[in-house]
Design an enzyme around this catalytic site. Structure first.
Site, mmCIF file in Angstrom:
data_model
loop_
_atom_site.group_PDB
_atom_site.id
_atom_site.type_symbol
_atom_site.label_atom_id
_atom_site.label_comp_id
_atom_site.label_asym_id
_atom_site.label_seq_id
_atom_site.Cartn_x
_atom_site.Cartn_y
_atom_site.Cartn_z
ATOM 1 N N LYS A 53 -2.345 -1.385 11.825
ATOM 2 C CA LYS A 53 -2.947 -0.298 11.040
ATOM 3 C C LYS A 53 -4.101 0.335 11.825
ATOM 4 C CE LYS A 53 -1.340 -2.291 6.714
ATOM 5 N NZ LYS A 53 -1.577 -3.032 5.470
ATOM 6 N N GLN A 97 -6.339 -6.415 2.725
ATOM 7 C CA GLN A 97 -5.007 -6.899 3.087
ATOM 8 C C GLN A 97 -4.615 -8.060 2.169
ATOM 9 O OE1 GLN A 97 -3.009 -5.384 5.259
ATOM 10 N NE2 GLN A 97 -1.342 -6.858 5.057
ATOM 11 N N ASP A 120 -4.478 1.934 -1.187
ATOM 12 C CA ASP A 120 -3.281 1.171 -1.548
ATOM 13 C C ASP A 120 -2.769 1.538 -2.943
ATOM 14 O OD1 ASP A 120 -2.125 -0.591 0.309
ATOM 15 O OD2 ASP A 120 -3.868 -1.900 0.216
#
Ligand code: GUN
Length: 287
Positions: A53, A97, A120
């Site tokens: 990422k 994460q 997200d």
């Protein structure tokens, strides 16, 4: 005649090219898009995902801040870090994460993120907006799947679509995105009794189980010319695999995604896109 490969790397590159241009535009306005990632503990797979990422952000000119936290961090401590990042005007996107170590609650942790920085799409606010067809920030993998359909001009209206996943990051957001496009969507999960029969009726099957020792979507489970999107990725017999055997499925499907090189690169590309959306949002608010 075999079907058409939906090439995630190729489509992700088109998204990255667009994001790169958007980053340049934002920079002209004095906004330097910045993504903060939080990685807790030493899960190797998670560390690799976060590294990818960061690399992708660098490619398009997005700044990154890398928070690597001890596996023994408490809920109180991580909440405090998230609140600090929420209040930091130089940071536009925050990504925690997943999965998290057992002492941390996924819902409590991700809900702390400001909805405006929630790249997200996991906060209750953003989940609610999605369910009401007012989505702003949506989970990256589902967005990537939608981008794949659009790239190939695949019509979704009126299609029967079977999802094999019900998670907050994949199945549930996909359900809403597909429903909003007038598809008929069935969500299967570990307790569904007749997955094979449901898949055989589907125009499109989107599978994300991720454990080949338990589940494989085999060609006899799909109808001829179905479209198969394989969201799963796991290690099986020393190889990176999805839920399908691509070479077999593509003999029967009209379109399918490979693993690797399918949905994976799309998730990263859509994270970049969400970071730009978040940067634009905060700049609108500051004006
Ligand atoms: N773990 C696996 N996929 C994801 C994702 O899309 N976002 C986050 N935050 N964690 C993940």
């Amino acid at each position: 005649m075999t079907g058409i490969k939906i090439d995630g790397k190729e489509i992700a590159q088109t998204v990255k090219d667009r994001v790169k241009k958007a980053v340049e535009e934002l920079k002209k306005q004095g906004i330097n898009p910045c993504l903060a990632t939080i990685l807790v503990g030493d899960n190797q797979a998670s560390a690799t995902y976060v590294k990818n990422k960061h690399k992708a952000c660098e490619e398009v000119g997005i700044i990154t801040k890398d928070y690597k936290l001890s596996s023994s961090i408490t809920q109180f401590e991580i909440n405090k870090i998230i609140v600090e990042l929420n209040n930091d005007k130089s940071i536009h996107g925050i990504l925690v994460q997943l999965p998290l170590p057992n002492q941390l609650d996924e819902f409590v942790t991700t809900s702390r993120i400001s909805p405006l920085k929630d790249v997200d799409g996991l906060t209750p606010h953003n989940v609610g907006l999605l369910a009401m067809k007012k989505a702003v920030l949506v989970a990256c993998t589902p967005l990537g799947v939608m981008e794949m359909f659009d790239y190939h001009n695949i019509e979704l209206e009126g299609k029967n679509i079977v999802l094999i996943n019900r998670s907050n990051l994949i199945g549930k957001p996909l359900y809403h995105l597909l429903l909003a496009r007038n598809a008929t969507v069935i969500t299967c999960h570990s307790k569904t009794k007749n997955i094979k029969e449901l898949c055989q009726l589907a125009d499109i099957v989107i599978t994300a189980v991720g454990d080949r020792s338990k589940f494989t979507l085999t060609p006899d489970m799909i109808k001829k010319d179905a479209i198969v999107i394989d969201v799963a990725i796991s290690r099986y017999k020393e190889k990176l695999v999805g839920d399908i055997d691509y070479d077999q499925i593509i003999q029967k499907a009209s379109y399918a995604t490979p693993v690797p090189g399918g949905v994976g690169p799309m998730t990263v590309a859509m994270l970049l896109k969400n970071t730009i959306t978040a940067a634009s949002l905060s700049s609108q608010i500051e004006r």
